[in-house]
Scaffold this active site. Structure first.
Site, PDB file in Angstrom:
ATOM      1  N   LEU A 178      23.403  28.399 -32.710  1.00  0.00           N
ATOM      2  CA  LEU A 178      23.014  27.141 -33.348  1.00  0.00           C
ATOM      3  C   LEU A 178      23.344  27.158 -34.830  1.00  0.00           C
ATOM      4  O   LEU A 178      23.846  26.171 -35.384  1.00  0.00           O
ATOM      5  CB  LEU A 178      21.505  26.908 -33.198  1.00  0.00           C
ATOM      6  CG  LEU A 178      21.020  26.085 -32.030  1.00  0.00           C
ATOM      7  CD1 LEU A 178      19.505  25.985 -32.074  1.00  0.00           C
ATOM      8  CD2 LEU A 178      21.639  24.690 -32.086  1.00  0.00           C
ATOM      9  N   LEU A 186      18.945  37.935 -39.467  1.00  0.00           N
ATOM     10  CA  LEU A 186      18.712  39.372 -39.383  1.00  0.00           C
ATOM     11  C   LEU A 186      20.036  40.130 -39.488  1.00  0.00           C
ATOM     12  O   LEU A 186      20.102  41.246 -39.988  1.00  0.00           O
ATOM     13  CB  LEU A 186      18.038  39.674 -38.036  1.00  0.00           C
ATOM     14  CG  LEU A 186      17.636  41.090 -37.703  1.00  0.00           C
ATOM     15  CD1 LEU A 186      16.621  41.620 -38.707  1.00  0.00           C
ATOM     16  CD2 LEU A 186      17.027  41.147 -36.300  1.00  0.00           C
ATOM     17  N   SER A 229      16.613  33.878 -28.845  1.00  0.00           N
ATOM     18  CA  SER A 229      16.826  32.594 -28.172  1.00  0.00           C
ATOM     19  C   SER A 229      17.186  32.739 -26.700  1.00  0.00           C
ATOM     20  O   SER A 229      17.605  31.761 -26.073  1.00  0.00           O
ATOM     21  CB  SER A 229      17.919  31.816 -28.897  1.00  0.00           C
ATOM     22  OG  SER A 229      19.122  32.515 -28.813  1.00  0.00           O
ATOM     23  N   ASN A 276      13.635  23.786 -24.211  1.00  0.00           N
ATOM     24  CA  ASN A 276      13.295  23.258 -22.890  1.00  0.00           C
ATOM     25  C   ASN A 276      12.667  24.346 -22.017  1.00  0.00           C
ATOM     26  O   ASN A 276      12.050  24.030 -21.003  1.00  0.00           O
ATOM     27  CB  ASN A 276      14.538  22.681 -22.210  1.00  0.00           C
ATOM     28  CG  ASN A 276      15.514  23.749 -21.786  1.00  0.00           C
ATOM     29  OD1 ASN A 276      15.356  24.319 -20.704  1.00  0.00           O
ATOM     30  ND2 ASN A 276      16.511  24.060 -22.596  1.00  0.00           N
ATOM     31  N   TYR A 327      10.479  34.436 -23.332  1.00  0.00           N
ATOM     32  CA  TYR A 327      11.047  33.599 -24.381  1.00  0.00           C
ATOM     33  C   TYR A 327      10.358  32.229 -24.403  1.00  0.00           C
ATOM     34  O   TYR A 327       9.908  31.754 -25.457  1.00  0.00           O
ATOM     35  CB  TYR A 327      12.555  33.450 -24.154  1.00  0.00           C
ATOM     36  CG  TYR A 327      13.178  32.362 -24.968  1.00  0.00           C
ATOM     37  CD1 TYR A 327      13.161  32.404 -26.359  1.00  0.00           C
ATOM     38  CD2 TYR A 327      13.787  31.262 -24.358  1.00  0.00           C
ATOM     39  CE1 TYR A 327      13.735  31.390 -27.114  1.00  0.00           C
ATOM     40  CE2 TYR A 327      14.351  30.244 -25.093  1.00  0.00           C
ATOM     41  CZ  TYR A 327      14.328  30.313 -26.467  1.00  0.00           C
ATOM     42  OH  TYR A 327      14.883  29.303 -27.212  1.00  0.00           O
TER      43      TYR A 327
END
Lengths: 264, 264, 264, 264, 264, 264
Positions: free
Chosen positions: A13, A33, A73, A110, A134
């Protein structure tokens, strides 16, 4: 804005949005990071760990807006998720509290509702059904944002991102695709609105398939302009249709629902 | 049941319920981070830290039911909450997964919705509005339970406890009081039901004031029998009425909503 | 009433209610396809086939109320169900139309929603999910009643009966039990109300387990007085608990959901 | 309370409640447009016109609570209703604003929803359907109370009274009866609650027939104790059942729905 | 698809769609009770009676998709409707069960909700209100499809067709018109979706007047493209406006609501 | 129409719509309390006071449609509002009743819900929250229209107007703007519909920001065509963004919520 902080700048992203958000502030402060592309004009690049409280306070200082893409993610071990998505989020909100509450656009997912089936159209307040650690960590993040809003007035746009890629690449993404351009226009709306509050917004374009009802967030004035429809033929040519019983056909979270718990 | 594990046995809830749950299993295994009352007949007492993964696996082994009172139960620092209520919960669910999925009664809290005002009657799926880090950690726990249910079939009763004390001691508790006897009968129902699923249940007695609608959980066959009404005169004699603007009059979470973030 | 027609008088419900409804009218006209107990005082016994249009018109003539228990009440072949529950219902409503629209209490069934799971509390307007040809035929009957109400003003109480037996005899019936006395008081309310309309009413007592919300029908003034709770110990002693995956634990329709299509 | 103002003290409600509310305050100030019973101990009797602004300010001065029964309570001409129920209500709220916002219990009416049919169960926020000029004036009163609450924090309990009589006297009142004792306990709850807000409460006892769902107001801790059931036989003996098409059988507002507009 | 069965091929819908669906499969098998146009390329024409179980099994054999337009489509006698729309539907689902569950697009009708008034916007789960025996038979068909889905996994798209004609020809059709092209694109979506389930879909174009909310079915990715708006002037020129009290102005089912029961 | 009455013709709305509605009837009768522009072709200009019953009856006589813009349209004293918006509305409906019930388009206002916050999307039946005496008077008007519809069949379109100006001139109006052209097309729909009923319609264009959900009124066939989006840059250039705590940012009613009660 004077300075906008973008976390997770080295991730998918982050790289997709880095230049697209350049116009949003005089200075864009980028952090991750891991190593990032070198600093360009109007950019500050600061490598840092979200789990490091002091570092996060330094990052936020002087910023009047935050776009939070940082953290894990995908499905990973609890240790990794705990550092980045639990402690990291706490650090971020504490830093914002100490620095005048810059408005936050928070990339949630989502996967907080991943175990709902694809034949349901959800509103923002249907029950959470996370599809892995997650997803659980993103439920935590949404709860944290809500609490800082109720308690301190901190404003956050909780954007439950579908699939933000240059284009949809499989059948499920025909429903979940979120075009980078639509994401940019949403971020603009979030920072432009006189009053943001702490809304949950489905991060998804105006696709033909629709699992998520964004009408409650229409007060912000955002309308997606893209649709996955123009990629349908390409997607269908490149992918076999998943079977009717495959997780990608059954659950909104797709294959994530079939991930094991990562033990390391 | 053969063996029932009760976590948090040295805490307020644990001490209140220890003897009241003695009939539920041949052996009651009691655990806490701190020292507990000595072992009685049909009891096993095991001091352990929920943040210690191996210790939690040992605790769960051999149990066919878990009543989880453990963890931090008031507003504390993120570090303390993280160990007990984030990592501790992860450890518990992993241990349950490794040990045949014993059914869990999980003590979550009204503080997941603490910032809703007292003039609203909530159902189980109204939006969360946690009132502090403690409330946020309980949102995390509910999300974790939901995920293990969707993914592995783990059954959990998520009991959002109001105020479980021998009797109500202030005005707010006239609405939130959950009598120990009603809690016992609820726990019995949860372990007796042929199929439990992963319901959210408001842990509250049949008080005159009602903020929470339990009708969705009526499939379990539980009905509270107690009411705070018989203590009203005593409560009103002992307490000045809180002002109309006090957190205890405005928010369901009461004074928790006014707690600061604990930094140590 | 002068004369009340009770169809299905030789069936389980019919025999249970025959004497209990004796006070409702000067004359009770009893009918069934098969032989019934001999005529008592104030009774007329008429053997007849609901699929025979002329016979049904004769039955209804002179009646100012109808309690319709007739037809097939378990899973059977389409031919049997078609005659009794499709054509038979059409004949009944046409006969009522030709005879001044006597009010009808129609015994429909929980099997119109049998595939809903037991952890859902349904209102009268949740979607139908019939669990077999029998359930489908009852959907048809409800639709027919609705149409005759809209078009001709015919009033019907659509009572979706749970399990109307002298007492509950298995775990599922702890939730679905409908005491004969409660059914009688409901029938009294239906004939007493100045205006009935065409409501859907869940035929169930005030049991602890509750899958069905009758509040929409409270305008009729009916309240069940019985509860299965006093039979719980007996039921649990006499029956092993069904496994968590058995149809009797999962679906509201219980074992009916596992019935095959009967081909003869 | 030190002093409670009761308006409309010469009307039906006022006379019924005058002694029943005597314990609520050191002094009860009674007012009406017409003559009242002479002053008793702890009473002040003040004849006044609600349409007279100065008089109403005098009435309210020194009161720390108001029970507003005053105004027209049946269908009358617009002029009469305008003076008492429009201007009178404005005067009352302005006087309360000028006198420290004493809490108000406002007798509004089921006639704000009178054209809903009797087979519907209404919540407080179903659309208004007033059944005459009187009902319209009560919609106005509810709107006025809402506005003074939003704008100035004035608290009001909007009690939509069914039929407050010593006992129910016709079929419709079996559903709408509000026992004077239940009204008293409701008024006590309204003045006792730490925070009242501006709720709409259905003023009705725990009758078997129920058109109105009060669960949203359960936060106040009020539960009706009476039921019209014990008067059913007497009512049915004394009254012929209204025909199914009579306004008293069709509409919640009963015969009011058939009233003409009073032109003088 | 290899072979698509279209029932009711000689009827209005069948003739309209025959060529428009030619691209959907290698072979189109057409059937009707009455004579059809002669067989073209890629077509098989088979005259058969849906009430004949063996014939229906032969029809379905070898098909991997079914578009069911067959049966009575207007108000007729119970005997005619029973054969075609009750027994015929049972035969169709049994044949599908015996032949590997080919997906079905089932033409149901707005007449299952015909007695709802035109000022209501319905979702798929608002209560049925059929407007005649034809409407009742379609309720039965929807219930049958639901049961075969729950019990055997049979997938069906229940398309409640408004008015599928080349163009709208009266005022009511400005709201109910379903363009043949929109129906084709819907059928394509139903067969293309990886997972269909058993949704209720309103068969209606994107007209300005909208009585039916299709958002629950948006997961299928279907969007109507046509609107009746371009025919408005023509419709208004050719038709007098119906009076405000005519069935065509009051009820969604229009003139069907005024049909009598056909007795032969 | 033969003759259309437009009240409030000298006010802002009246002047904006006067020529735009010229095509709606052979004769447009214009009225106001104050002086209007001179009579043009096809116009009748009649100065009159809505509080004068006889004058209003004269105005309505001979009209087959009414567009009611008249009355006070901002916060004013109770006396002024009472004459124009309470008595005036009563006079209008009585006059309509005496003159064959010409259909009415009634300009009500977003200020009936002005105290709802801007982050809520309202349907027509969310609770009223008027923001001043003006808003309260519009609640009264809506209640009056509802009553005359239920009791006498009088049809009214209750249009809750946002901000009807040639263009939006501040940030709030980006959400509330109602273009004059969209209002015209709505009025056309209201008079064209075979059956109007008494709907509440949000008078707002198709702006990006949306606080109000008009889907319930889609049965009328109206779709707004304009959007405030094309004026956004101009608005943002001309106005400083209101602070996040300004009434214009918080409440749907904007600055009206901060108005005092006008005492003269």
């Amino acid at each position: 804005m004077k300075r906008l902080l973008i976390t997770g700048a080295a991730g998918g992203l982050g790289r997709l949005m880095r230049t697209r958000l350049a116009h949003m502030a005089d200075t864009i402060r980028l952090t991750d990071l891991t190593e990032m592309e070198p600093e360009g004009d109007g950019e500050e690049v600061v490598q840092a760990n979200l789990a490091d409280e002091a570092a996060v306070h330094d990052l936020v200082q002087g910023c009047d807006g935050i776009v939070h893409f940082g953290g894990v993610s995908v499905e990973r071990s609890f240790d990794l998720i705990s550092d980045a998505n639990l402690r990291g989020v706490y650090n971020l909100y504490e830093a914002a509290r100490a620095n005048g509450h810059p408005r936050i656009v928070f990339a949630t997912s989502n996967h907080v509702v991943g175990f709902h089936t694809q034949d349901r159209r959800l509103s923002a307040h249907d029950p959470m059904k996370p599809d892995g650690l997650y997803g659980v960590s993103k439920c935590f993040g949404e709860a944290m944002a809500s609490m800082y809003h109720s308690k301190f007035g901190q404003e956050t746009a909780l954007v439950r991102i579908g699939s933000c890629f240059p284009e949809p690449i499989n059948h499920r993404m025909l429903a979940t695709w979120f075009s980078p351009d639509d994401f940019v226009s949403l971020i603009e709306c979030c920072f432009r609105a006189p009053r943001l509050g702490c809304p949950i917004i489905w991060g998804v374009s105006d696709n033909d398939e629709q699992w998520w009802d964004n009408s409650a967030a229409r007060y912000l004035g955002w309308r997606p302009k893209d649709s996955s429809a123009r990629f349908r033929d390409k997607v269908e040519a490149a992918n076999e249709r998943p079977s009717a019983d495959a997780p990608d056909s059954v659950y909104q979270g797709g294959a994530f629902t079939a991930d094991p718990i990562h033990r390391d």
